[in-house]
Design a protein around this motif. Structure first.
Motif, PDB file in Angstrom:
ATOM      1  N   GLY A 117     -17.445  -1.904   3.830  1.00 49.51           N
ATOM      2  CA  GLY A 117     -16.212  -1.844   4.604  1.00 49.51           C
ATOM      3  C   GLY A 117     -15.521  -0.498   4.456  1.00 49.51           C
ATOM      4  O   GLY A 117     -15.961   0.376   3.696  1.00 49.51           O
ATOM      5  N   VAL A 118     -14.437  -0.338   5.204  1.00 47.04           N
ATOM      6  CA  VAL A 118     -13.677   0.910   5.177  1.00 47.04           C
ATOM      7  C   VAL A 118     -12.277   0.636   4.648  1.00 47.04           C
ATOM      8  O   VAL A 118     -11.797  -0.498   4.654  1.00 47.04           O
ATOM      9  CB  VAL A 118     -13.593   1.559   6.576  1.00 47.04           C
ATOM     10  CG1 VAL A 118     -14.981   1.864   7.119  1.00 47.04           C
ATOM     11  CG2 VAL A 118     -12.808   0.678   7.547  1.00 47.04           C
ATOM     12  N   VAL A 119     -11.628   1.701   4.211  1.00 48.55           N
ATOM     13  CA  VAL A 119     -10.265   1.594   3.697  1.00 48.55           C
ATOM     14  C   VAL A 119      -9.326   2.260   4.696  1.00 48.55           C
ATOM     15  O   VAL A 119      -9.741   3.150   5.458  1.00 48.55           O
ATOM     16  CB  VAL A 119     -10.168   2.269   2.303  1.00 48.55           C
ATOM     17  CG1 VAL A 119     -10.281   3.779   2.411  1.00 48.55           C
ATOM     18  CG2 VAL A 119      -8.877   1.878   1.594  1.00 48.55           C
ATOM     19  N   GLY A 120      -8.068   1.816   4.730  1.00 43.70           N
ATOM     20  CA  GLY A 120      -7.094   2.431   5.620  1.00 43.70           C
ATOM     21  C   GLY A 120      -6.991   3.933   5.370  1.00 43.70           C
ATOM     22  O   GLY A 120      -7.008   4.370   4.216  1.00 43.70           O
ATOM     23  N   LEU A 121      -6.893   4.714   6.436  1.00 39.93           N
ATOM     24  CA  LEU A 121      -6.921   6.165   6.294  1.00 39.93           C
ATOM     25  C   LEU A 121      -5.788   6.689   5.433  1.00 39.93           C
ATOM     26  O   LEU A 121      -5.955   7.654   4.681  1.00 39.93           O
ATOM     27  CB  LEU A 121      -6.883   6.823   7.682  1.00 39.93           C
ATOM     28  CG  LEU A 121      -8.107   6.574   8.566  1.00 39.93           C
ATOM     29  CD1 LEU A 121      -7.926   7.232   9.919  1.00 39.93           C
ATOM     30  CD2 LEU A 121      -9.375   7.080   7.886  1.00 39.93           C
ATOM     31  N   SER A 122      -4.629   6.079   5.519  1.00 41.62           N
ATOM     32  CA  SER A 122      -3.501   6.557   4.710  1.00 41.62           C
ATOM     33  C   SER A 122      -3.793   6.415   3.225  1.00 41.62           C
ATOM     34  O   SER A 122      -3.228   7.140   2.401  1.00 41.62           O
ATOM     35  CB  SER A 122      -2.224   5.797   5.062  1.00 41.62           C
ATOM     36  OG  SER A 122      -2.327   4.427   4.677  1.00 41.62           O
ATOM     37  N   LYS A 123      -4.692   5.486   2.876  1.00 43.46           N
ATOM     38  CA  LYS A 123      -5.006   5.268   1.462  1.00 43.46           C
ATOM     39  C   LYS A 123      -5.729   6.467   0.862  1.00 43.46           C
ATOM     40  O   LYS A 123      -5.616   6.749  -0.334  1.00 43.46           O
ATOM     41  CB  LYS A 123      -5.861   4.009   1.285  1.00 43.46           C
ATOM     42  CG  LYS A 123      -5.276   2.762   1.909  1.00 43.46           C
ATOM     43  CD  LYS A 123      -3.876   2.448   1.408  1.00 43.46           C
ATOM     44  CE  LYS A 123      -3.384   1.131   1.984  1.00 43.46           C
ATOM     45  NZ  LYS A 123      -1.988   0.838   1.606  1.00 43.46           N
ATOM     46  N   LEU A 124      -6.511   7.189   1.680  1.00 44.12           N
ATOM     47  CA  LEU A 124      -7.194   8.375   1.168  1.00 44.12           C
ATOM     48  C   LEU A 124      -6.193   9.464   0.820  1.00 44.12           C
ATOM     49  O   LEU A 124      -6.328  10.146  -0.205  1.00 44.12           O
ATOM     50  CB  LEU A 124      -8.207   8.880   2.197  1.00 44.12           C
ATOM     51  CG  LEU A 124      -9.353   7.931   2.541  1.00 44.12           C
ATOM     52  CD1 LEU A 124     -10.281   8.573   3.566  1.00 44.12           C
ATOM     53  CD2 LEU A 124     -10.140   7.536   1.291  1.00 44.12           C
ATOM     54  N   ALA A 125      -5.169   9.618   1.660  1.00 45.43           N
ATOM     55  CA  ALA A 125      -4.122  10.594   1.357  1.00 45.43           C
ATOM     56  C   ALA A 125      -3.352  10.181   0.105  1.00 45.43           C
ATOM     57  O   ALA A 125      -2.996  11.018  -0.735  1.00 45.43           O
ATOM     58  CB  ALA A 125      -3.178  10.746   2.542  1.00 45.43           C
ATOM     59  N   ARG A 126      -3.098   8.885  -0.031  1.00 42.36           N
ATOM     60  CA  ARG A 126      -2.391   8.401  -1.220  1.00 42.36           C
ATOM     61  C   ARG A 126      -3.228   8.569  -2.477  1.00 42.36           C
ATOM     62  O   ARG A 126      -2.699   8.831  -3.559  1.00 42.36           O
ATOM     63  CB  ARG A 126      -2.003   6.932  -1.039  1.00 42.36           C
ATOM     64  CG  ARG A 126      -0.865   6.708  -0.038  1.00 42.36           C
ATOM     65  CD  ARG A 126      -0.397   5.274  -0.051  1.00 42.36           C
ATOM     66  NE  ARG A 126       0.116   4.896  -1.364  1.00 42.36           N
ATOM     67  CZ  ARG A 126       0.324   3.643  -1.745  1.00 42.36           C
ATOM     68  NH1 ARG A 126       0.005   2.642  -0.931  1.00 42.36           N
ATOM     69  NH2 ARG A 126       0.804   3.381  -2.946  1.00 42.36           N
ATOM     70  N   LEU A 127      -4.557   8.427  -2.326  1.00 41.59           N
ATOM     71  CA  LEU A 127      -5.450   8.621  -3.466  1.00 41.59           C
ATOM     72  C   LEU A 127      -5.333  10.046  -4.001  1.00 41.59           C
ATOM     73  O   LEU A 127      -5.302  10.261  -5.218  1.00 41.59           O
ATOM     74  CB  LEU A 127      -6.885   8.323  -3.049  1.00 41.59           C
ATOM     75  CG  LEU A 127      -7.969   8.497  -4.112  1.00 41.59           C
ATOM     76  CD1 LEU A 127      -7.758   7.514  -5.254  1.00 41.59           C
ATOM     77  CD2 LEU A 127      -9.344   8.329  -3.490  1.00 41.59           C
ATOM     78  N   VAL A 128      -5.276  11.017  -3.098  1.00 45.36           N
ATOM     79  CA  VAL A 128      -5.097  12.408  -3.513  1.00 45.36           C
ATOM     80  C   VAL A 128      -3.786  12.570  -4.266  1.00 45.36           C
ATOM     81  O   VAL A 128      -3.714  13.264  -5.283  1.00 45.36           O
ATOM     82  CB  VAL A 128      -5.152  13.347  -2.288  1.00 45.36           C
ATOM     83  CG1 VAL A 128      -4.826  14.783  -2.689  1.00 45.36           C
ATOM     84  CG2 VAL A 128      -6.524  13.290  -1.631  1.00 45.36           C
ATOM     85  N   GLU A 129      -2.730  11.920  -3.785  1.00 49.08           N
ATOM     86  CA  GLU A 129      -1.430  12.012  -4.452  1.00 49.08           C
ATOM     87  C   GLU A 129      -1.453  11.406  -5.844  1.00 49.08           C
ATOM     88  O   GLU A 129      -0.839  11.931  -6.771  1.00 49.08           O
ATOM     89  CB  GLU A 129      -0.357  11.319  -3.612  1.00 49.08           C
ATOM     90  CG  GLU A 129       0.174  12.147  -2.467  1.00 49.08           C
ATOM     91  CD  GLU A 129       1.670  11.974  -2.313  1.00 49.08           C
ATOM     92  OE1 GLU A 129       2.198  10.917  -2.683  1.00 49.08           O
ATOM     93  OE2 GLU A 129       2.312  12.922  -1.824  1.00 49.08           O
ATOM     94  N   VAL A 130      -2.146  10.279  -6.007  1.00 43.64           N
ATOM     95  CA  VAL A 130      -2.191   9.624  -7.321  1.00 43.64           C
ATOM     96  C   VAL A 130      -2.658  10.599  -8.388  1.00 43.64           C
ATOM     97  O   VAL A 130      -2.066  10.709  -9.465  1.00 43.64           O
ATOM     98  CB  VAL A 130      -3.129   8.394  -7.283  1.00 43.64           C
ATOM     99  CG1 VAL A 130      -3.455   7.926  -8.700  1.00 43.64           C
ATOM    100  CG2 VAL A 130      -2.493   7.262  -6.511  1.00 43.64           C
TER     101      VAL A 130
END
Length: 207
Positions: A117-130
């Motif tokens: 499956g795929v993850v919501g695109l905003s989650k990738l940006a949030r991952l970078v922030e984490v």
């Protein structure tokens, strides 16, 4: 995740459970640094600086209280049979060098080949922030991002590239301006297949 990374993350989790200094102690530490720098922490323009600095630190280092697994835990399987590259490029980030505690600023490019499956695109940006909102090295941040993708999304392959300018080189030391540091890491299909790596480079405009 390799043994060194696991040990580092375990140590971080242990420290997170340890008692933190109070805000008052943090503000007093800022006053000490102001005095050490040669200024008077009691002069009018600096009276509120300790409070402002501790508040800013809460924003700069908010990643310590965030969990990458929580951000990536929800995936979507109904993607109409799509199984090709999912890529986000030019994700802006800022972090702080763990050696000098000055910023490094840049952009991240993240790609993966879906499997479960795929993850919501905003989650990738949030991952970078984490991982950006912590004391970091660029190399470690690159590894943390791709390890989180692999552990939580189980992709057929993942690719991460960070490009950043480091203020520890710009503001001090050699004072070299406009120098970009690039780090990247590939796993799965991207590590095994040169054509997939080339496709990643082409999509982010690095070819």
């Amino acid at each position: 995740m390799d043994a060194q990374m696991k040990s580092s993350e375990a140590s971080r989790l242990e420290r997170r459970d340890a008692p933190r200094p109070t805000r008052e102690q943090a503000e007093e530490a800022v006053r000490t640094l102001i005095a050490w720098a040669g200024d008077d922490p009691e002069r009018e323009g600096l009276l509120e600086t300790p409070a402002r600095v501790t508040k800013a630190f809460g924003e700069f280092f908010a990643g310590y209280s965030q969990d990458a697994s929580e951000i990536l835990k929800r995936t979507f399987r109904d993607v109409g049979g799509y199984d090709d590259i999912v890529l986000m490029r030019d994700i802006p980030f800022h972090s702080h060098c763990e050696h000098h505690m000055v910023p490094f600023v840049g952009k991240a490019h993240i790609a993966y080949l879906p499997h479960d499956g795929v993850v919501g695109l905003s989650k990738l940006a949030r991952l970078v922030e984490v991982f950006g909102r912590r004391l970091q090295t660029q190399e470690n941040m690159t590894a943390q991002i791709i390890d989180a993708l692999n552990e939580n999304l189980n992709p057929r392959g993942a690719a991460v590239m960070l490009e950043a300018e480091h203020m520890c080189m710009t503001m001090r030391g050699v004072r070299a301006h406009d120098v970009a540091t690039i780090t990247h890491r590939f796993t799965g299909v991207f590590a095994e297949d040169r054509e997939e790596r080339d496709r990643f480079y082409a999509l982010i405009g690095r070819r």
